[in-house]
Enzyme design. Structure first.
Site, PDB file in Angstrom:
ATOM      1  N   ARG A   1       6.914  -8.460  16.397  1.00 50.95           N
ATOM      2  CA  ARG A   1       7.075  -7.502  15.280  1.00 50.95           C
ATOM      3  C   ARG A   1       8.334  -7.828  14.481  1.00 50.95           C
ATOM      4  NH1 ARG A   1       9.668  -2.791  15.107  1.00 50.95           N
ATOM      5  NH2 ARG A   1       9.599  -2.412  17.335  1.00 50.95           N
TER       6      ARG A   1
ATOM      7  N   TYR B   1      -2.786  -2.041  -9.569  1.00 50.48           N
ATOM      8  CA  TYR B   1      -3.792  -1.892  -8.510  1.00 50.48           C
ATOM      9  C   TYR B   1      -3.745  -0.450  -7.964  1.00 50.48           C
ATOM     10  CZ  TYR B   1      -5.778  -2.388  -3.858  1.00 50.48           C
ATOM     11  OH  TYR B   1      -6.512  -2.207  -2.724  1.00 50.48           O
TER      12      TYR B   1
ATOM     13  N   ASP C   1       3.829  -8.301  -9.062  1.00 52.81           N
ATOM     14  CA  ASP C   1       2.706  -8.591  -8.183  1.00 52.81           C
ATOM     15  C   ASP C   1       1.970  -9.781  -8.806  1.00 52.81           C
ATOM     16  OD1 ASP C   1       0.183  -8.718  -6.993  1.00 52.81           O
ATOM     17  OD2 ASP C   1       0.098  -6.567  -6.602  1.00 52.81           O
TER      18      ASP C   1
ATOM     19  N   LYS D   1      -6.025 -12.479  -0.854  1.00 55.15           N
ATOM     20  CA  LYS D   1      -6.777 -13.012  -1.998  1.00 55.15           C
ATOM     21  C   LYS D   1      -6.607 -14.532  -2.095  1.00 55.15           C
ATOM     22  CE  LYS D   1      -7.768  -8.703  -2.551  1.00 55.15           C
ATOM     23  NZ  LYS D   1      -6.640  -7.890  -2.274  1.00 55.15           N
TER      24      LYS D   1
HETATM   25  C1  LIG Z   1      -3.217  -6.951  -7.357  1.00 59.13           C
HETATM   26  C2  LIG Z   1      -3.272  -6.457  -5.950  1.00 59.13           C
HETATM   27  N1  LIG Z   1      -2.137  -6.164  -5.312  1.00 59.13           N
HETATM   28  C3  LIG Z   1      -2.140  -5.705  -4.035  1.00 59.13           C
HETATM   29  C4  LIG Z   1      -3.315  -5.506  -3.357  1.00 59.13           C
HETATM   30  C5  LIG Z   1      -3.289  -4.980  -1.945  1.00 59.13           C
HETATM   31  O1  LIG Z   1      -3.519  -6.015  -1.061  1.00 59.13           O
HETATM   32  P1  LIG Z   1      -4.089  -5.808   0.438  1.00 59.13           P
HETATM   33  O2  LIG Z   1      -5.490  -5.301   0.308  1.00 59.13           O
HETATM   34  O3  LIG Z   1      -3.974  -7.164   1.041  1.00 59.13           O
HETATM   35  O4  LIG Z   1      -3.216  -4.804   1.080  1.00 59.13           O
HETATM   36  C6  LIG Z   1      -4.536  -5.810  -3.978  1.00 59.13           C
HETATM   37  C7  LIG Z   1      -5.801  -5.609  -3.268  1.00 59.13           C
HETATM   38  O5  LIG Z   1      -6.857  -5.718  -3.814  1.00 59.13           O
HETATM   39  C8  LIG Z   1      -4.505  -6.296  -5.317  1.00 59.13           C
HETATM   40  O6  LIG Z   1      -5.643  -6.581  -5.971  1.00 59.13           O
END
Ligand SMILES: Cc1ncc(COP(=O)(O)O)c(C=O)c1O
Length: 382
Positions: free
Chosen positions: A55, A108, A180, A205
């Site tokens: 962890r 998101y 992001d 992703k």
């Molecule tokens: C642009 C973006 N940021 C963050 C996330 C969150 O990622 P996770 O599902 O791996 O927690 C997503 C998920 O679809 C996303 O599309």
């Protein structure tokens, strides 16, 4: 070694492996690390040893985080159990009770929910701003504003705001900037070049790329990452060694995948733009991406059907493209934002943002573009 069967069963094979030179990274599938002496344990706490307990840190987590940091040309990185874990760590590395953050209104849904449903309980206030309409942050800066957050390519409208301009504005007010970069990846743009302090990825992703892991990575300035690492450790958001290993393995083909997926997406976007059954196609305009390192606009394409009453039939008619509410795998997939990622929006919010019932989000994969087009053509047939 003790002689009894029971003791041998537990301890056999537990001698440290010979220092074999494996070409691929080993998986350190262990929750804890062994020490040769108490002095070694003390040395760990004095900062000389790297690993104690998974962890807190594990070689596979570090391999992934260091690789993404190198590709983003950032000082340091930390991995997390998901993209949301990475975003949470970045936000909490900077924000505390009484602080204010400015965020792009196109973010998101999970990030929105983290800010407005969770961090709000800790006394952190967030304010959404429209980066496509505003020309300055002046009106929105408060004495307690600490941070600015945006995405490079937004979901599902695939808008690209002028990131270098907004980072410059935010820095002028002394804000810590977090970007992001999930949809663009460092293959297309490296926000650190423009002054971003923290860069977050849902490595679930494109970084992983095969729809088989849930992982996150946060990279950026060393001191912020060290703080974020404490958040990951204390909130228990650490990535498992196997997921870290799989993600790092996927990352090796990022450039190849992005090249092909972006080229395919461009071709598919052109096809959709001129299709009579498509009302509107959303795909970043080359004019909006002058700060991208390559002449490519990403591998996501959204579009709305001219006749939205056909949406159920449309999704039913695919033979091999799957309806799957995630994105960025090597296989092309489709999703319906209104019933999945943007379900929480009210009908008015959806209407205002253009995320309507007839909208489809296409994550373009590495298959032959002609085959993807043929599948779409059949489903769109009117
Ligand atoms: C642009 C973006 N940021 C963050 C996330 C969150 O990622 P996770 O599902 O791996 O927690 C997503 C998920 O679809 C996303 O599309």
């Amino acid at each position: 070694m003790a002689d009894s069967f029971e003791t041998k069963t537990v301890h056999i094979g537990q001698e440290p492996l010979r220092q074999v030179k494996s070409k691929a990274s080993p998986i350190y599938q262990t929750s804890v690390f062994a020490f040769s002496s108490l002095e070694d344990v003390e040395r760990y706490y004095e900062g000389e040893g790297e690993f104690l307990y998974t962890r807190n840190g594990n070689p596979n987590q570090h391999e992934l985080a260091d690789a993404v940091a190198a590709l983003e040309e950032a000082e340091a990185g930390v991995s997390a159990a998901s993209g949301m874990g990475a975003i949470m760590a970045g936000l909490l590395a900077v924000l505390g009770p009484g602080d204010h953050i400015l965020v792009s209104h196109e973010i998101y849904g999970g990030t929105y929910s983290l800010l407005f449903n969770e961090l709000s309980k800790l006394g952190i206030t967030a304010e959404c701003i429209d980066l496509n309409r505003l020309d300055s942050l002046d009106q929105h800066i408060r004495s307690n504003t600490k941070m600015f957050f945006m995405e490079t390519i937004t979901n599902p409208l695939l808008t690209v705001a002028d990131m270098p301009y907004w980072i410059m504005q935010a820095k002028n007010y002394g804000l810590t900037v977090m970007v992001d970069n999930t949809f663009a990846t460092p293959y297309l743009v490296q926000p650190a070049h423009y002054g971003a302090d923290l860069i977050a990825h849902s490595a679930t992703k494109y970084i992983g790329g095969h729809s088989d892991v849930t992982a996150g990575v946060l990279v950026g300035k060393q001191e912020l990452i060290e703080r974020a690492r404490q958040v990951v450790v204390n909130y228990g958001a650490s990535l498992s060694p196997f997921e870290a290993w799989l993600t790092a393995r996927g990352l090796k083909t990022l450039a190849l995948r992005m090249e092909k997926q972006c080229d395919n997406a461009k071709q598919i976007a052109q096809f959709l733009k001129s299709h009579p059954a498509v009302k509107k196609t959303y795909y970043p305009d080359a004019a909006s991406t002058p700060f991208f390192a390559r002449q490519k606009q990403g591998a996501m394409v959204s579009f709305t059907l001219a006749d939205e009453s056909r949406i159920y039939d449309f999704f039913r008619s695919f033979r091999w493209i799957k309806l799957a509410p995630s994105l960025a795998g090597v296989e092309t997939s489709l999703s319906h934002p209104v019933t999945t990622s943007h379900r929480a929006l009210s009908p008015e919010q959806r209407e205002a943002s253009g995320i309507t019932k007839g909208m489809v989000r296409l994550s373009v994969g590495i298959e032959a573009a002609a085959d993807i087009q043929e599948e779409l053509e059949r489903a769109l047939f009117v």
